[in-house]
Design an enzyme around this catalytic site. Sequence first.
Site, short mmCIF file in Angstrom:
data_model
loop_
_atom_site.label_atom_id
_atom_site.label_comp_id
_atom_site.label_asym_id
_atom_site.label_seq_id
_atom_site.Cartn_x
_atom_site.Cartn_y
_atom_site.Cartn_z
N TYR A 88 -8.00 15.74 -4.68
CA TYR A 88 -7.37 15.15 -5.87
C TYR A 88 -6.60 16.22 -6.65
CZ TYR A 88 -7.08 12.66 -10.36
OH TYR A 88 -6.62 12.07 -11.51
N ASP A 91 0.88 -1.16 0.00
CA ASP A 91 0.00 0.00 0.00
C ASP A 91 0.92 1.21 0.00
OD1 ASP A 91 -1.61 2.18 0.69
OD2 ASP A 91 -2.95 0.94 1.90
N LYS A 120 -2.51 16.49 -7.37
CA LYS A 120 -1.92 16.45 -8.72
C LYS A 120 -1.15 17.75 -9.03
CE LYS A 120 -3.46 12.31 -9.99
NZ LYS A 120 -2.52 11.17 -10.14
N1 LIG Z 1 -8.70 6.97 -15.34
C1 LIG Z 1 -8.77 8.29 -15.53
O1 LIG Z 1 -9.75 8.80 -16.09
C2 LIG Z 1 -7.63 9.17 -15.10
C3 LIG Z 1 -7.65 10.53 -15.46
C4 LIG Z 1 -6.60 11.36 -15.08
C5 LIG Z 1 -5.54 10.84 -14.37
N2 LIG Z 1 -5.55 9.53 -14.03
C6 LIG Z 1 -4.39 9.04 -13.26
O2 LIG Z 1 -3.82 7.93 -13.92
C7 LIG Z 1 -3.27 7.02 -12.96
C8 LIG Z 1 -3.84 5.64 -13.19
O3 LIG Z 1 -5.25 5.71 -13.00
P1 LIG Z 1 -6.23 4.63 -13.67
O4 LIG Z 1 -7.61 5.22 -13.61
O5 LIG Z 1 -5.68 4.19 -14.95
O6 LIG Z 1 -6.07 3.42 -12.67
P2 LIG Z 1 -7.12 2.65 -11.75
O7 LIG Z 1 -7.88 1.72 -12.60
O8 LIG Z 1 -7.86 3.63 -10.89
O9 LIG Z 1 -6.08 1.85 -10.86
C9 LIG Z 1 -5.33 2.56 -9.88
C10 LIG Z 1 -3.99 1.84 -9.70
O10 LIG Z 1 -3.32 2.47 -8.61
C11 LIG Z 1 -3.10 1.51 -7.59
N3 LIG Z 1 -3.27 2.09 -6.28
C12 LIG Z 1 -4.24 2.94 -5.86
N4 LIG Z 1 -4.10 3.19 -4.55
C13 LIG Z 1 -3.01 2.48 -4.14
C14 LIG Z 1 -2.38 2.30 -2.89
N5 LIG Z 1 -2.81 2.92 -1.79
N6 LIG Z 1 -1.29 1.49 -2.83
C15 LIG Z 1 -0.83 0.87 -3.93
N7 LIG Z 1 -1.39 0.99 -5.15
C16 LIG Z 1 -2.48 1.78 -5.24
C17 LIG Z 1 -4.15 0.44 -7.83
O11 LIG Z 1 -3.71 -0.80 -7.31
P3 LIG Z 1 -4.39 -1.63 -6.10
O12 LIG Z 1 -5.83 -1.24 -6.06
O13 LIG Z 1 -4.14 -3.03 -6.48
O14 LIG Z 1 -3.62 -1.20 -4.91
C18 LIG Z 1 -4.19 0.38 -9.35
O15 LIG Z 1 -3.12 -0.38 -9.83
C19 LIG Z 1 -3.62 7.61 -11.60
O16 LIG Z 1 -2.52 8.32 -11.10
C20 LIG Z 1 -4.77 8.52 -11.88
O17 LIG Z 1 -4.90 9.57 -10.94
C21 LIG Z 1 -6.55 8.67 -14.38
#
Ligand SMILES: NC(=O)c1ccc[n+]([C@@H]2O[C@H](COP(=O)([O-])OP(=O)(O)OC[C@H]3O[C@@H](n4cnc5c(N)ncnc54)[C@H](OP(=O)(O)O)[C@@H]3O)[C@@H](O)[C@H]2O)c1
Length: 265
Positions: free
Chosen positions: A160, A65, A164
């Site tokens: 959030y 984590d 960021k």
């Molecule tokens: N999806 C979007 O629309 C979007 C838009 C803008 C930016 N982002 C950014 O892009 C990145 C990836 O997001 P996503 O939406 O593609 O992924 P996601 O599907 O939300 O998955 C999040 C990932 O982060 C890990 N994670 C979250 N909290 C954690 C913790 N406390 N310890 C360890 N691992 C943790 C999760 O793993 P576990 O749950 O297995 O721990 C998972 O692998 C993030 O930084 C997010 O803020 C996403």
Amino acid sequence: MPQAVAVRPIAFVTGASAGTGREIALSLGLSGYDVALVARRTAEMEAVAETIRQDGGEALVLTADVRDATALEGALDAFLAWSGGKVNVVVNAAGYTGPLSPPIGQFSIDEFDSTIATNLRAPFIVLSRLLPIMRAAGSGRIVNIGGNHGMRGRAGRSSYSASKWGLRGLTRSAALEAGPDGVTVNYIAPGPIAVPRMKANWRALAEQRGLSEEDALKAYVADMGIPLNRPSEMEDIVAMVLYLVGEGGRNVTGQELVIDGGATL
Ligand SMILES: NC(=O)c1ccc[n+]([C@@H]2O[C@H](COP(=O)([O-])OP(=O)(O)OC[C@H]3O[C@@H](n4cnc5c(N)ncnc54)[C@H](OP(=O)(O)O)[C@@H]3O)[C@@H](O)[C@H]2O)c1
């Protein structure tokens, strides 16, 4: 004559169990990197690691984590023992959206802290450990996955957005410190990405509004004011990561690369 030993470059990727981080870890593995994967969900990471191994690479699964500094330090120790103290690429992709709609005053300090610990403090801990190694080696590429809410504010997303924005400051400062040693540090700012988590949200929106999934997505994209009329795909983010860590990215540092269909224009 002794035979050259092909040594694969090594990448450390957080958030590698799901969504964009998973795709980044997989793509690096299939592009010739040995990859260490960090997240809480072990089985999901093992599946990615197995694919990388079947392709001829090495992969290490580190369950942690990232909000827990001791656990993250432990993962970094295990990583460095595995990599022989070497690291070429770091991608901080683990992210947490935090409280989604309550305004300031209606969510707890603990929730704020949890968002900051995931999105800002964890990348700081990773950089604290791995940036000096890259600087001493005279090379390295770091990519922090931020978000377009780090380029603007948004009502209901204060923790959030703050996390960021903070990550941008960390990125620029690290880029200034490490540039003279040949290390690049960049920030990718995606808008909405069609990851499984977001697709589930869009399906729920369709049900709520009594719309088809296609129409619900159109309505979402219109609400978000995205000129290109589409969310990003994970491949859009992966392509930018591969550019930044590849030859083309060698003179790019301290930048915020916005991939949001023009939403923040
Ligand atoms: N999806 C979007 O629309 C979007 C838009 C803008 C930016 N982002 C950014 O892009 C990145 C990836 O997001 P996503 O939406 O593609 O992924 P996601 O599907 O939300 O998955 C999040 C990932 O982060 C890990 N994670 C979250 N909290 C954690 C913790 N406390 N310890 C360890 N691992 C943790 C999760 O793993 P576990 O749950 O297995 O721990 C998972 O692998 C993030 O930084 C997010 O803020 C996403």
